[in-house]
Design a protein around this motif. Structure first.
Motif, short mmCIF file in Angstrom:
data_model
loop_
_atom_site.label_atom_id
_atom_site.label_comp_id
_atom_site.label_asym_id
_atom_site.label_seq_id
_atom_site.Cartn_x
_atom_site.Cartn_y
_atom_site.Cartn_z
N ALA A 2 0.83 -1.21 0.00
CA ALA A 2 0.00 0.00 0.00
C ALA A 2 0.86 1.26 0.00
N MET A 3 2.00 1.19 0.68
CA MET A 3 2.84 2.39 0.79
C MET A 3 3.94 2.44 -0.26
N TYR A 4 4.14 1.34 -1.01
CA TYR A 4 5.33 1.23 -1.85
C TYR A 4 5.40 2.31 -2.93
N ALA A 5 4.31 2.50 -3.67
CA ALA A 5 4.34 3.47 -4.77
C ALA A 5 4.64 4.87 -4.26
N GLY A 6 4.01 5.25 -3.15
CA GLY A 6 4.26 6.57 -2.59
C GLY A 6 5.67 6.73 -2.06
N ALA A 7 6.23 5.63 -1.52
CA ALA A 7 7.56 5.70 -0.94
C ALA A 7 8.64 5.85 -2.01
N VAL A 8 8.56 5.02 -3.08
CA VAL A 8 9.61 5.08 -4.10
C VAL A 8 9.45 6.28 -5.02
N ALA A 9 8.26 6.89 -5.02
CA ALA A 9 8.05 8.06 -5.88
C ALA A 9 8.98 9.21 -5.47
N VAL A 10 9.25 9.33 -4.17
CA VAL A 10 10.07 10.44 -3.68
C VAL A 10 11.50 10.37 -4.20
N PRO A 11 12.24 9.25 -4.02
CA PRO A 11 13.60 9.20 -4.58
C PRO A 11 13.61 9.26 -6.11
N LEU A 12 12.59 8.68 -6.76
CA LEU A 12 12.54 8.74 -8.22
C LEU A 12 12.43 10.19 -8.70
N LEU A 13 11.57 10.96 -8.05
CA LEU A 13 11.36 12.35 -8.45
C LEU A 13 12.58 13.21 -8.15
N ILE A 14 13.10 13.07 -6.94
CA ILE A 14 14.23 13.91 -6.54
C ILE A 14 15.48 13.55 -7.32
N GLY A 15 15.74 12.25 -7.48
CA GLY A 15 16.90 11.81 -8.25
C GLY A 15 16.84 12.28 -9.69
N THR A 16 15.65 12.18 -10.29
CA THR A 16 15.48 12.65 -11.67
C THR A 16 15.66 14.17 -11.74
N GLY A 17 15.06 14.88 -10.77
CA GLY A 17 15.14 16.33 -10.76
C GLY A 17 16.55 16.86 -10.61
N LEU A 18 17.41 16.08 -9.94
CA LEU A 18 18.79 16.52 -9.70
C LEU A 18 19.78 15.86 -10.66
N GLY A 19 19.27 15.09 -11.62
CA GLY A 19 20.13 14.51 -12.64
C GLY A 19 21.03 13.40 -12.15
N PHE A 20 20.56 12.57 -11.20
CA PHE A 20 21.37 11.46 -10.70
C PHE A 20 21.57 10.42 -11.80
N ASN A 21 22.73 9.75 -11.77
CA ASN A 21 22.97 8.69 -12.74
C ASN A 21 22.34 7.38 -12.26
N GLU A 22 22.48 6.34 -13.07
CA GLU A 22 21.82 5.06 -12.80
C GLU A 22 22.23 4.46 -11.46
N ALA A 23 23.54 4.46 -11.19
CA ALA A 23 24.04 3.88 -9.94
C ALA A 23 23.54 4.66 -8.73
N GLN A 24 23.53 5.98 -8.84
CA GLN A 24 23.04 6.81 -7.73
C GLN A 24 21.55 6.59 -7.49
N MET A 25 20.77 6.46 -8.56
CA MET A 25 19.34 6.22 -8.43
C MET A 25 19.07 4.87 -7.77
N THR A 26 19.84 3.86 -8.16
CA THR A 26 19.67 2.53 -7.57
C THR A 26 19.93 2.58 -6.08
N TYR A 27 21.02 3.24 -5.68
CA TYR A 27 21.32 3.36 -4.24
C TYR A 27 20.19 4.12 -3.54
N LEU A 28 19.76 5.22 -4.14
CA LEU A 28 18.76 6.09 -3.53
C LEU A 28 17.46 5.33 -3.25
N ILE A 29 17.00 4.56 -4.23
CA ILE A 29 15.75 3.82 -4.06
C ILE A 29 15.92 2.69 -3.05
N SER A 30 17.04 1.98 -3.12
CA SER A 30 17.28 0.86 -2.20
C SER A 30 17.38 1.34 -0.76
N ILE A 31 18.13 2.40 -0.53
CA ILE A 31 18.29 2.89 0.84
C ILE A 31 16.98 3.49 1.34
#
Length: 418
Positions: A2-31
């Motif tokens: 129930a909370m998963y979509a809302g939780a991962v949306a935050v790192p996806l949005l912020i990482g995309t907005g700040l131009g994170f690369n693939e490795a950084q995005m993977t770490y961001l979502i996992s952590i």
């Protein structure tokens, strides 16, 4: 779920907005997934100083997305985490007196701010539906529009025809359905999963040591206080469902646990945490009022967060599909603010004026941040963010027109119960 979509949306949005690369995005979502579990455990385990002991799930605060992107753009990634750590310390320190501070945040103020947060995020989702880059030649490609609107249609369909638990994961089902359609069209790239390591351990200060910028800290503290008000509503709702009276000491421990979760979020380079209202309905729906299922959920999130390939799965969601899901989520944030405003006396013209001016400042200054470009840089730090301007305007105008309640403690307790 129930909370998963809302939780991962935050790192996806912020990482995309700040131009994170693939490795950084993977770490961001996992952590992020890992720390959601840790933050939830902090609330479940009751000690003398921390933990409210309710079946509550904590996740990344969606209202922090826009401010954090702004901080990262202006002051760098290190300032993001410095501001988060400082805001967490602030929450821990004020936990005992928050009931008094809360009189500055009646439904008139919090409802206005949350409405502005939702409305300012909606253009982000629209851009993603178009493909993610409004300047690109293929922006608004019919295929992207198809994926975005099919995702929205799936979410609506699940909400209308689904029942019980299925309805509570409507956004997640929409994202999965939209991604499957994109895969059939050959638009899903699995390279992020292939490149992600199988296992990793959380790494403090992954993005470097934090820096502490005053403007960024003030902005984050405002957002954290709004999150505390929202969490308070979650605590009282769960207290009512579980038939457990919520005392002042319960709230103090809950606020401290939330503050500690925010501090850890800054240290391990994720984001602020708040009680997720999505899971309150599940407690009522299932009839299971103990903390045991939430313990298992928290442990499951922690284990998932140790395997980056799981986090990388979120990266395969096409921009247009993500935009469709986010449009619904951000719209619901705005509606949540409007629901808070429904408690306001609209027969009072002064209240209408507070809402009108605050929303006008919030949306207007956010769309045209260069309006104050001729002013000193210190002034621009505040005027360049619509959410900050909306918050400050609503607080000041409410105090000017309505003042502080005469019976502060009694009014605070009543507003907390509401």
């Amino acid at each position: 779920l129930a909370m998963y979509a809302g939780a991962v949306a935050v790192p996806l949005l912020i990482g995309t907005g700040l131009g994170f690369n693939e490795a950084q995005m993977t770490y961001l979502i996992s952590i992020d997934i890992f720390m959601c579990g840790i933050a939830t455990l902090l609330q479940l385990v009751v000690t003398r100083f921390f933990g409210i002991g309710l079946p509550v799930v904590l996740g990344c605060a969606i209202q922090a997305v826009s401010p954090l992107i702004l901080i990262g753009t202006k002051s760098g990634i290190s300032a993001i985490y410095g501001a988060i750590i400082a805001a967490g310390i602030f929450i821990v320190l004020i936990a005992g007196i928050f009931s008094k501070i809360k009189v500055l945040f009646p439904p008139l103020v919090t409802g206005t701010v949350i409405t502005v947060i939702g409305l300012t995020l909606i253009p982000v989702s629209i851009t993603k539906i178009g493909g993610g880059d409004a300047a690109a030649a293929n922006f608004g490609d019919p295929t992207n529009l198809l994926l975005g609107f099919v995702t929205i249609a799936l979410i609506i369909g699940v909400q209308v025809f689904g029942k019980g638990f299925i309805r509570s994961i409507a956004v997640l089902i929409g994202l999965i359905g939209g991604t499957i359609l994109a895969a059939l069209l050959g638009l899903v790239d699995l390279s992020a999963i292939a490149h992600a390591p199988v296992f990793h351990l959380p790494q403090p200060f992954y993005f470097g040591l934090p820096t502490f910028d005053l403007w960024s800290i003030v902005l984050m503290i405002i957002i954290s206080i709004v999150s505390l008000v929202e969490s308070t509503g979650v605590y009282f709702a769960l207290g009512d469902i579980t038939e457990r009276p919520i005392t002042g000491n319960d709230l103090k421990r809950g606020y401290r646990a939330e503050g500690l979760a925010v501090i850890l979020g800054g240290i391990f380079n994720t984001f602020p945490y708040t009680g997720f209202s999505q899971n309150v309905g599940l407690v009522q729906l299932s009839g299971i009022k103990t903390r045991r299922p939430i313990f298992f959920s928290a442990i499951f999130l922690i284990v998932l967060g140790l395997f980056p390939k799981v986090g990388a799965i979120a990266q395969i969601i096409p921009e247009a599909v993500l935009g469709g899901g986010m449009l619904v989520m951000f719209g619901m944030v705005a509606v949540q603010g409007m629901r808070m405003l429904s408690k306001v006396d609209f027969m009072n013209d002064k209240n209408l004026l507070v809402i009108a001016v605050s929303i006008g400042f919030g949306l207007g200054f956010n769309m045209m941040p260069t309006l104050f470009s001729q002013m000193p840089e210190t002034v621009q730090m505040f005027t360049g963010n619509g959410i900050v301007m909306s918050s400050l305007t609503a607080i000041v105008l409410n105090l000017f027109f309505n003042g502080l309640p005469k019976e502060t403690d009694e009014v605070t307790e009543l507003s907390l119960q509401q």
